[in-house]
Design a protein around this motif. Structure first.
Motif, PDB file in Angstrom:
ATOM      1  N   PRO A 139       1.267  -1.524  -0.130  1.00 38.60           N
ATOM      2  CA  PRO A 139       0.027  -0.118  -0.179  1.00 38.60           C
ATOM      3  C   PRO A 139       0.882   1.660  -0.161  1.00 38.60           C
ATOM      4  CG  PRO A 139       0.189  -1.268   2.223  1.00 38.60           C
ATOM      5  CD  PRO A 139       1.012  -2.034   0.965  1.00 38.60           C
ATOM      6  N   GLY A 140      -0.155   2.414  -0.565  1.00 39.41           N
ATOM      7  CA  GLY A 140       0.969   3.847  -0.191  1.00 39.41           C
ATOM      8  C   GLY A 140       1.291   3.957  -1.873  1.00 39.41           C
ATOM      9  N   GLU A 141       0.806   5.240  -1.983  1.00 42.10           N
ATOM     10  CA  GLU A 141       1.165   5.991  -3.393  1.00 42.10           C
ATOM     11  C   GLU A 141       2.852   5.502  -2.983  1.00 42.10           C
ATOM     12  OE1 GLU A 141       0.490  10.626  -4.280  1.00 42.10           O
ATOM     13  OE2 GLU A 141      -1.001   9.066  -4.661  1.00 42.10           O
ATOM     14  N   VAL A 142       3.445   5.921  -4.672  1.00 42.56           N
ATOM     15  CA  VAL A 142       5.149   5.909  -4.945  1.00 42.56           C
ATOM     16  C   VAL A 142       5.118   6.367  -6.185  1.00 42.56           C
ATOM     17  CG1 VAL A 142       6.870   4.809  -5.485  1.00 42.56           C
ATOM     18  CG2 VAL A 142       5.714   3.277  -3.681  1.00 42.56           C
ATOM     19  N   ALA A 143       6.245   7.490  -5.901  1.00 42.88           N
ATOM     20  CA  ALA A 143       6.512   7.822  -7.460  1.00 42.88           C
ATOM     21  C   ALA A 143       7.787   7.020  -8.421  1.00 42.88           C
ATOM     22  CB  ALA A 143       6.382   9.444  -7.333  1.00 42.88           C
ATOM     23  N   VAL A 144       8.711   6.817  -7.622  1.00 41.48           N
ATOM     24  CA  VAL A 144      10.177   6.476  -8.207  1.00 41.48           C
ATOM     25  C   VAL A 144      10.726   5.415  -7.264  1.00 41.48           C
ATOM     26  CG1 VAL A 144      12.363   6.864  -9.379  1.00 41.48           C
ATOM     27  CG2 VAL A 144      10.440   9.155  -9.716  1.00 41.48           C
ATOM     28  N   SER A 145       9.903   4.236  -7.020  1.00 41.47           N
ATOM     29  CA  SER A 145      10.939   2.943  -6.454  1.00 41.47           C
ATOM     30  C   SER A 145      12.321   3.048  -6.472  1.00 41.47           C
ATOM     31  CB  SER A 145      10.068   1.674  -5.996  1.00 41.47           C
ATOM     32  OG  SER A 145       9.832   0.646  -5.464  1.00 41.47           O
ATOM     33  N   ASN A 146      12.805   2.861  -5.571  1.00 43.71           N
ATOM     34  CA  ASN A 146      14.601   2.832  -5.186  1.00 43.71           C
ATOM     35  C   ASN A 146      14.765   2.046  -4.487  1.00 43.71           C
ATOM     36  OD1 ASN A 146      15.975   3.996  -7.723  1.00 43.71           O
ATOM     37  ND2 ASN A 146      15.207   5.285  -7.154  1.00 43.71           N
ATOM     38  N   GLY A 147      15.503   2.312  -3.451  1.00 40.48           N
ATOM     39  CA  GLY A 147      16.493   1.285  -2.789  1.00 40.48           C
ATOM     40  C   GLY A 147      15.977   0.910  -1.444  1.00 40.48           C
ATOM     41  N   THR A 148      15.631  -0.811  -1.615  1.00 40.79           N
ATOM     42  CA  THR A 148      15.780  -1.375  -0.576  1.00 40.79           C
ATOM     43  C   THR A 148      16.435  -2.056   0.463  1.00 40.79           C
ATOM     44  OG1 THR A 148      13.233  -1.657  -1.615  1.00 40.79           O
ATOM     45  CG2 THR A 148      13.685  -3.510   0.014  1.00 40.79           C
ATOM     46  N   GLY A 149      16.475  -2.702   1.587  1.00 40.07           N
ATOM     47  CA  GLY A 149      17.233  -3.610   2.377  1.00 40.07           C
ATOM     48  C   GLY A 149      16.712  -3.691   3.603  1.00 40.07           C
ATOM     49  N   TRP A 150      17.467  -4.708   4.497  1.00 38.52           N
ATOM     50  CA  TRP A 150      16.977  -4.863   5.390  1.00 38.52           C
ATOM     51  C   TRP A 150      18.259  -4.844   6.685  1.00 38.52           C
ATOM     52  CZ3 TRP A 150      15.416  -6.622   0.666  1.00 38.52           C
ATOM     53  CH2 TRP A 150      13.949  -6.374   1.101  1.00 38.52           C
ATOM     54  N   SER A 151      17.268  -4.742   8.051  1.00 35.76           N
ATOM     55  CA  SER A 151      18.777  -4.596   9.494  1.00 35.76           C
ATOM     56  C   SER A 151      18.953  -6.452   9.044  1.00 35.76           C
ATOM     57  CB  SER A 151      18.166  -4.578  10.395  1.00 35.76           C
ATOM     58  OG  SER A 151      16.652  -5.381  10.145  1.00 35.76           O
ATOM     59  N   PRO A 163      11.745  10.862  -5.409  1.00 37.85           N
ATOM     60  CA  PRO A 163      11.558  12.160  -4.879  1.00 37.85           C
ATOM     61  C   PRO A 163      10.817  13.049  -3.429  1.00 37.85           C
ATOM     62  CG  PRO A 163      10.340  11.627  -6.999  1.00 37.85           C
ATOM     63  CD  PRO A 163      10.762  10.417  -6.018  1.00 37.85           C
ATOM     64  N   THR A 164      11.071  11.536  -2.814  1.00 43.41           N
ATOM     65  CA  THR A 164      10.592  12.761  -0.968  1.00 43.41           C
ATOM     66  C   THR A 164      11.880  12.772  -0.310  1.00 43.41           C
ATOM     67  OG1 THR A 164      11.197  10.319  -0.357  1.00 43.41           O
ATOM     68  CG2 THR A 164       8.775  10.857  -1.467  1.00 43.41           C
ATOM     69  N   ARG A 165      12.469  13.296  -1.324  1.00 45.73           N
ATOM     70  CA  ARG A 165      14.426  13.004  -0.089  1.00 45.73           C
ATOM     71  C   ARG A 165      14.416  12.008   1.398  1.00 45.73           C
ATOM     72  NH1 ARG A 165      17.179  17.576  -2.751  1.00 45.73           N
ATOM     73  NH2 ARG A 165      15.838  18.644  -3.703  1.00 45.73           N
ATOM     74  N   ARG A 166      13.607  10.853   1.040  1.00 43.83           N
ATOM     75  CA  ARG A 166      13.467  10.496   2.763  1.00 43.83           C
ATOM     76  C   ARG A 166      13.686   8.715   2.498  1.00 43.83           C
ATOM     77  NH1 ARG A 166       7.503  11.516   2.984  1.00 43.83           N
ATOM     78  NH2 ARG A 166       7.572   8.945   3.034  1.00 43.83           N
ATOM     79  N   ALA A 192      21.838  18.392  -1.352  1.00 44.33           N
ATOM     80  CA  ALA A 192      21.972  17.753  -1.492  1.00 44.33           C
ATOM     81  C   ALA A 192      21.778  16.004  -2.328  1.00 44.33           C
ATOM     82  CB  ALA A 192      22.378  16.776   0.064  1.00 44.33           C
ATOM     83  N   GLY A 193      21.015  15.867  -3.130  1.00 48.77           N
ATOM     84  CA  GLY A 193      20.595  15.125  -4.041  1.00 48.77           C
ATOM     85  C   GLY A 193      19.083  14.841  -3.389  1.00 48.77           C
ATOM     86  N   PHE A 194      19.288  13.348  -4.359  1.00 48.68           N
ATOM     87  CA  PHE A 194      17.895  12.746  -3.820  1.00 48.68           C
ATOM     88  C   PHE A 194      18.593  11.155  -3.912  1.00 48.68           C
ATOM     89  CE2 PHE A 194      16.627  15.722  -6.874  1.00 48.68           C
ATOM     90  CZ  PHE A 194      15.054  16.312  -6.108  1.00 48.68           C
ATOM     91  N   PRO A 195      18.054  10.322  -2.889  1.00 51.79           N
ATOM     92  CA  PRO A 195      18.419   9.184  -2.070  1.00 51.79           C
ATOM     93  C   PRO A 195      17.912   8.307  -3.509  1.00 51.79           C
ATOM     94  CG  PRO A 195      16.072   9.456  -0.860  1.00 51.79           C
ATOM     95  CD  PRO A 195      16.834  11.150  -1.973  1.00 51.79           C
ATOM     96  N   ASP A 196      18.930   7.353  -3.602  1.00 50.36           N
ATOM     97  CA  ASP A 196      18.673   6.247  -4.580  1.00 50.36           C
ATOM     98  C   ASP A 196      18.475   4.997  -4.100  1.00 50.36           C
ATOM     99  OD1 ASP A 196      18.844   5.029  -7.348  1.00 50.36           O
ATOM    100  OD2 ASP A 196      18.918   6.681  -8.420  1.00 50.36           O
ATOM    101  N   GLY A 197      19.542   4.104  -5.101  1.00 49.45           N
ATOM    102  CA  GLY A 197      19.678   2.536  -4.074  1.00 49.45           C
ATOM    103  C   GLY A 197      20.251   2.687  -2.756  1.00 49.45           C
ATOM    104  N   LEU A 198      20.470   1.995  -2.427  1.00 52.46           N
ATOM    105  CA  LEU A 198      20.649   1.699  -1.334  1.00 52.46           C
ATOM    106  C   LEU A 198      20.977  -0.210  -0.664  1.00 52.46           C
ATOM    107  CD1 LEU A 198      18.810   0.186   1.454  1.00 52.46           C
ATOM    108  CD2 LEU A 198      17.802   1.980   1.605  1.00 52.46           C
TER     109      LEU A 198
END
Length: 285
Positions: A139-151, A163-166, A192-198
């Protein structure tokens, strides 16, 4: 002063993305999305391969039985070893939309992101694809889905909608495979740019590439910025640990949309002995 990075693969990728370490083959897998190419690089002997795909390819990840799972324009595809065969696992074409970044969860499922070519708000999404092909839309609105990871303990999932810069963090339930309670983990300030892959390291720190920020940053598990790696290229796209002991940080880069790109734009950079990464999980399908 000695620079922190070295050049792993000198290339001119339009949109290099998705570095992933394949421990079985001791090689790095990465894609050039807009050129529809899957690349590999073995640092041990320098061997490189290139495989063309039929469509723009947002991500390519190892499969447990050999071959690759790929996030294509029209859905999720499966390649056999060395590209010997192809089959759709999920075929869901939507005009104007393509696959983007993806990641394999600790349980072997693929979390695949999408986006519209025009990056329209709400035009993208994040989907969990089980090994048998069962699709669960998140669920949830997304524009540019990018980095995903797990602890390291698998209890938290990190996620970027650029685009959320978060960088957001969610509670991850390993029994239900649900990600809930989304909240802000870190905010990238204006300019400082936009967060991408992580990627997440063995200490639980989150490393993120900053598109238009010419840097990769590391945030502690508490969300505090504690390291920044300045890069010569304006558009680093993603990062991943690989090599012996998973100690080298590989960084993909892009040159698309830049009038006068740096000569290394589109190459794969590496920061030797940057930390220690987490062993990846192969897609179980």
């Amino acid at each position: 002063m000695r620079r922190a990075y070295e050049v792993a693969v000198r290339a001119a990728a339009a949109l290099g993305e998705g570095p992933t370490w394949d421990p079985a083959a001791e090689r790095l897998i990465w894609v050039d999305i807009l050129s529809s190419r899957v690349h590999t690089y073995a640092p041990g002997d320098g061997r490189r391969t290139v495989m063309a795909t039929e469509q723009h390819v947002g991500a390519a990840k190892p499969r447990a039985g050999g071959g690759l799972v790929v996030n294509l324009r029209d859905g999720i595809g499966l390649y056999g070893p060395e590209g010997s065969s192809f089959a759709w696992l999920v075929h869901d074409p939507v005009p104007g939309r393509r696959g983007n970044d993806a990641a394999v969860a600790p349980d072997g499922a693929l979390w695949a992101g999408t986006m519209r070519y025009d990056e329209a708000p709400g035009g993208g999404g994040l989907t969990r694809i089980a090994p048998d092909g069962t699709v669960t839309e998140q669920p949830g609105e997304v524009a540019v889905s990018n980095g995903t990871g797990w602890s390291p303990d698998g209890r938290l999932m990190y996620y970027v909608d650029s685009p959320t810069r978060r960088i957001d963090v969610l509670d991850y339930d390993s029994h239900t495979q649900q990600a809930l309670n989304r909240r802000v983990f870190a905010h990238i300030e204006e300019g400082a740019g936009f967060p991408d892959g992580l990627t997440v390291d063995a200490a639980g720190c989150v490393w993120v590439a900053l598109w238009d920020g010419a840097a990769v940053r590391r945030y502690t598990p508490q969300g505090r910025l504690d390291r920044a790696l300045a890069l010569p290229v304006r558009r680093p796209t993603a990062c991943a640990f690989g090599g012996v002991g998973l100690r080298d940080l590989y960084i993909t880069t892009a040159r698309t949309g830049i009038d006068r790109p740096h000569p290394l734009s589109g190459s794969v950079l590496v920061v030797p002995d940057a930390g220690r990464g987490l062993p990846g999980t192969a897609f179980a399908g």
